[in-house]
Design a protein around this motif. Structure first.
Motif, PDB file in Angstrom:
ATOM      1  N   GLY A 157       0.678  -1.115  -0.003  1.00 23.22           N
ATOM      2  CA  GLY A 157       0.096   0.025   0.039  1.00 23.22           C
ATOM      3  C   GLY A 157       0.901   1.454  -0.025  1.00 23.22           C
ATOM      4  N   LYS A 158       1.974   1.266   0.643  1.00 20.01           N
ATOM      5  CA  LYS A 158       2.970   2.290   0.661  1.00 20.01           C
ATOM      6  C   LYS A 158       3.283   2.599  -0.916  1.00 20.01           C
ATOM      7  CE  LYS A 158       6.738   4.637   3.248  1.00 20.01           C
ATOM      8  NZ  LYS A 158       7.470   4.375   4.410  1.00 20.01           N
ATOM      9  N   LEU A 159       3.681   1.598  -1.531  1.00 25.66           N
ATOM     10  CA  LEU A 159       4.172   1.732  -2.884  1.00 25.66           C
ATOM     11  C   LEU A 159       2.977   2.168  -3.593  1.00 25.66           C
ATOM     12  CD1 LEU A 159       6.418   1.152  -4.928  1.00 25.66           C
ATOM     13  CD2 LEU A 159       5.526  -1.162  -5.036  1.00 25.66           C
ATOM     14  N   THR A 160       1.903   1.733  -3.594  1.00 32.00           N
ATOM     15  CA  THR A 160       1.076   2.015  -4.493  1.00 32.00           C
ATOM     16  C   THR A 160       0.343   3.493  -4.089  1.00 32.00           C
ATOM     17  OG1 THR A 160      -0.873   1.103  -3.178  1.00 32.00           O
ATOM     18  CG2 THR A 160      -0.016  -0.231  -5.178  1.00 32.00           C
ATOM     19  N   SER A 161       0.525   3.917  -3.126  1.00 30.89           N
ATOM     20  CA  SER A 161       0.269   5.367  -2.817  1.00 30.89           C
ATOM     21  C   SER A 161       1.239   6.200  -3.217  1.00 30.89           C
ATOM     22  CB  SER A 161       0.135   5.498  -1.101  1.00 30.89           C
ATOM     23  OG  SER A 161      -0.976   5.015  -0.602  1.00 30.89           O
ATOM     24  N   ALA A 162       2.492   5.904  -3.116  1.00 31.97           N
ATOM     25  CA  ALA A 162       3.505   6.655  -3.870  1.00 31.97           C
ATOM     26  C   ALA A 162       3.466   6.857  -5.645  1.00 31.97           C
ATOM     27  CB  ALA A 162       4.924   6.145  -3.297  1.00 31.97           C
ATOM     28  N   PHE A 163       3.417   5.500  -5.882  1.00 39.21           N
ATOM     29  CA  PHE A 163       3.176   5.366  -7.381  1.00 39.21           C
ATOM     30  C   PHE A 163       1.918   6.284  -7.853  1.00 39.21           C
ATOM     31  CE2 PHE A 163       1.938   3.047 -11.382  1.00 39.21           C
ATOM     32  CZ  PHE A 163       3.174   3.253 -12.063  1.00 39.21           C
ATOM     33  N   MET A 164       0.778   6.329  -7.149  1.00 37.68           N
ATOM     34  CA  MET A 164      -0.188   7.198  -7.570  1.00 37.68           C
ATOM     35  C   MET A 164       0.149   8.583  -7.555  1.00 37.68           C
ATOM     36  SD  MET A 164      -4.135   6.651  -6.218  1.00 37.68           S
ATOM     37  CE  MET A 164      -3.588   6.440  -4.556  1.00 37.68           C
ATOM     38  N   ALA A 165       0.492   9.029  -6.542  1.00 39.00           N
ATOM     39  CA  ALA A 165       1.285  10.327  -6.337  1.00 39.00           C
ATOM     40  C   ALA A 165       2.289  10.868  -7.243  1.00 39.00           C
ATOM     41  CB  ALA A 165       1.601  10.582  -4.830  1.00 39.00           C
ATOM     42  N   ALA A 166       3.198   9.930  -7.457  1.00 40.79           N
ATOM     43  CA  ALA A 166       4.264  10.176  -8.238  1.00 40.79           C
ATOM     44  C   ALA A 166       3.838  10.632  -9.818  1.00 40.79           C
ATOM     45  CB  ALA A 166       5.404   9.157  -8.374  1.00 40.79           C
ATOM     46  N   ASN A 167       2.551   9.721 -10.101  1.00 37.11           N
ATOM     47  CA  ASN A 167       2.330   9.708 -11.593  1.00 37.11           C
ATOM     48  C   ASN A 167       1.487  11.140 -11.726  1.00 37.11           C
ATOM     49  OD1 ASN A 167       2.258   7.734 -13.661  1.00 37.11           O
ATOM     50  ND2 ASN A 167       2.583   6.592 -11.640  1.00 37.11           N
ATOM     51  N   VAL A 168       0.757  11.580 -10.479  1.00 31.86           N
ATOM     52  CA  VAL A 168       0.303  13.188 -10.586  1.00 31.86           C
ATOM     53  C   VAL A 168       1.173  14.177 -10.799  1.00 31.86           C
ATOM     54  CG1 VAL A 168      -1.073  14.731  -9.227  1.00 31.86           C
ATOM     55  CG2 VAL A 168      -2.077  12.232  -9.332  1.00 31.86           C
ATOM     56  N   ILE A 169       2.286  14.028  -9.763  1.00 36.39           N
ATOM     57  CA  ILE A 169       3.348  15.009  -9.666  1.00 36.39           C
ATOM     58  C   ILE A 169       4.078  15.061 -11.056  1.00 36.39           C
ATOM     59  CG2 ILE A 169       5.626  15.285  -8.647  1.00 36.39           C
ATOM     60  CD1 ILE A 169       4.467  14.091  -5.983  1.00 36.39           C
ATOM     61  N   ASN A 170       4.363  13.998 -11.871  1.00 40.10           N
ATOM     62  CA  ASN A 170       4.941  13.886 -12.849  1.00 40.10           C
ATOM     63  C   ASN A 170       4.404  14.464 -14.001  1.00 40.10           C
ATOM     64  OD1 ASN A 170       7.652  12.774 -14.099  1.00 40.10           O
ATOM     65  ND2 ASN A 170       6.331  11.494 -15.285  1.00 40.10           N
ATOM     66  N   GLN A 171       3.029  14.737 -13.967  1.00 35.55           N
ATOM     67  CA  GLN A 171       2.407  15.396 -14.948  1.00 35.55           C
ATOM     68  C   GLN A 171       2.304  16.973 -14.888  1.00 35.55           C
ATOM     69  OE1 GLN A 171      -1.656  14.242 -15.594  1.00 35.55           O
ATOM     70  NE2 GLN A 171      -1.121  12.254 -15.686  1.00 35.55           N
ATOM     71  N   GLN A 172       2.902  17.563 -13.568  1.00 34.96           N
ATOM     72  CA  GLN A 172       2.839  19.011 -13.245  1.00 34.96           C
ATOM     73  C   GLN A 172       3.978  19.538 -13.194  1.00 34.96           C
ATOM     74  OE1 GLN A 172      -0.025  20.963 -13.588  1.00 34.96           O
ATOM     75  NE2 GLN A 172      -1.295  19.173 -13.947  1.00 34.96           N
ATOM     76  N   VAL A 173       4.514  20.391 -14.220  1.00 32.68           N
ATOM     77  CA  VAL A 173       5.990  20.795 -13.714  1.00 32.68           C
ATOM     78  C   VAL A 173       6.336  21.657 -12.676  1.00 32.68           C
ATOM     79  CG1 VAL A 173       7.657  22.472 -15.082  1.00 32.68           C
ATOM     80  CG2 VAL A 173       6.230  20.936 -16.654  1.00 32.68           C
ATOM     81  N   PRO A 174       5.238  22.453 -12.095  1.00 36.04           N
ATOM     82  CA  PRO A 174       5.475  23.265 -11.093  1.00 36.04           C
ATOM     83  C   PRO A 174       5.604  22.162  -9.848  1.00 36.04           C
ATOM     84  CG  PRO A 174       3.614  24.173 -12.209  1.00 36.04           C
ATOM     85  CD  PRO A 174       3.897  22.931 -12.965  1.00 36.04           C
ATOM     86  N   LEU A 175       5.116  21.024  -9.712  1.00 29.88           N
ATOM     87  CA  LEU A 175       5.144  20.003  -8.778  1.00 29.88           C
ATOM     88  C   LEU A 175       6.319  19.195  -9.063  1.00 29.88           C
ATOM     89  CD1 LEU A 175       1.437  18.684  -8.439  1.00 29.88           C
ATOM     90  CD2 LEU A 175       2.545  20.512  -6.968  1.00 29.88           C
ATOM     91  N   LYS A 176       6.845  18.914 -10.309  1.00 31.47           N
ATOM     92  CA  LYS A 176       7.617  18.176 -10.710  1.00 31.47           C
ATOM     93  C   LYS A 176       9.093  18.795 -10.332  1.00 31.47           C
ATOM     94  CE  LYS A 176       9.396  15.330 -14.606  1.00 31.47           C
ATOM     95  NZ  LYS A 176       9.154  15.074 -15.860  1.00 31.47           N
ATOM     96  N   ASN A 177       8.957  20.232 -10.380  1.00 34.54           N
ATOM     97  CA  ASN A 177      10.345  20.876  -9.963  1.00 34.54           C
ATOM     98  C   ASN A 177      10.561  20.814  -8.570  1.00 34.54           C
ATOM     99  OD1 ASN A 177      10.671  21.393 -12.673  1.00 34.54           O
ATOM    100  ND2 ASN A 177       9.865  23.478 -12.473  1.00 34.54           N
ATOM    101  N   LYS A 178       9.499  20.475  -7.844  1.00 37.15           N
ATOM    102  CA  LYS A 178       9.758  20.454  -6.175  1.00 37.15           C
ATOM    103  C   LYS A 178      10.538  19.107  -5.798  1.00 37.15           C
ATOM    104  CE  LYS A 178       5.951  23.418  -5.327  1.00 37.15           C
ATOM    105  NZ  LYS A 178       4.374  23.347  -4.610  1.00 37.15           N
ATOM    106  N   ILE A 179      10.764  18.315  -6.747  1.00 35.65           N
ATOM    107  CA  ILE A 179      11.304  16.928  -6.451  1.00 35.65           C
ATOM    108  C   ILE A 179      12.557  17.098  -7.096  1.00 35.65           C
ATOM    109  CG2 ILE A 179      11.180  14.517  -7.114  1.00 35.65           C
ATOM    110  CD1 ILE A 179       8.817  15.275  -5.494  1.00 35.65           C
ATOM    111  N   ASN A 180      13.610  16.732  -6.118  1.00 30.45           N
ATOM    112  CA  ASN A 180      14.977  16.775  -6.663  1.00 30.45           C
ATOM    113  C   ASN A 180      15.359  15.751  -7.517  1.00 30.45           C
ATOM    114  OD1 ASN A 180      15.612  19.271  -5.077  1.00 30.45           O
ATOM    115  ND2 ASN A 180      15.979  18.090  -3.298  1.00 30.45           N
ATOM    116  N   GLU A 181      14.802  14.621  -7.349  1.00 27.94           N
ATOM    117  CA  GLU A 181      15.344  13.488  -7.907  1.00 27.94           C
ATOM    118  C   GLU A 181      14.374  13.251  -9.182  1.00 27.94           C
ATOM    119  OE1 GLU A 181      14.255  13.772  -4.740  1.00 27.94           O
ATOM    120  OE2 GLU A 181      15.788  13.180  -3.698  1.00 27.94           O
TER     121      GLU A 181
END
Length: 152
Positions: A94-118
């Motif tokens: 469940g931790k992995l699937t929550s992170a995967f779901m969130a990462a896919n949302v973040i990855n679509q948005q440049v302003p959010l993606k820019n807040k991720i260093n990695e």
């Protein structure tokens, strides 16, 4: 899932993501405490993860606005916090699937993606569920549960 006519039909409807996400938000994770059999607990946890993967599949095909993305991330964060109450039962896969779901949302948005260093790790994780670093899931989870992440 792609070979099931019902799944394809559901996915093709414009309102499907909102319907599935609303269902997910109404799920009562505390019901897991009422289950006595380990098999029932396992089925419940797998069902939650399956719904999260379905939501992720629907998110991948959508062009979410920044506001929609923030709404989804707030919901994912809230449901992750609810999962945390039953950490042993719900936070393995469940931790992995929550992170995967969130990462896919973040990855679509440049302003959010820019807040991720990695960013390279984010790309690999969303494209292949490939974890380059063991703590990358924690990095994503820590971002979405941080109230400042969506407000910066």
């Amino acid at each position: 899932m792609e070979t099931l006519n019902a799944y394809g039909e559901l996915k093709s409807r414009p309102e499907s993501l909102d319907i599935i996400f609303d269902y997910y938000n109404r799920l009562d994770f505390s019901k897991i405490n009422q289950l006595a059999e380990s098999a029932d607990i396992g089925r419940f946890a797998l069902r939650v993860s399956a719904i999260e993967l379905m939501i992720t599949d629907f998110i991948i095909g959508k062009n979410l606005s920044l506001e929609e993305s923030k709404k989804f991330l707030q919901g994912i964060s809230r449901k992750y916090e609810e999962k945390s109450v039953n950490e042993a039962e719900l936070l393995g896969l469940g931790k992995l699937t929550s992170a995967f779901m969130a990462a896919n949302v973040i990855n679509q948005q440049v302003p959010l993606k820019n807040k991720i260093n990695e960013k390279d790790d984010l790309e690999k994780f969303t494209a292949h569920i490939l974890l380059v670093k063991n703590d990358f899931v924690d990095i994503i989870i820590n971002q979405i549960v941080n109230p400042n992440f969506l407000n910066r």
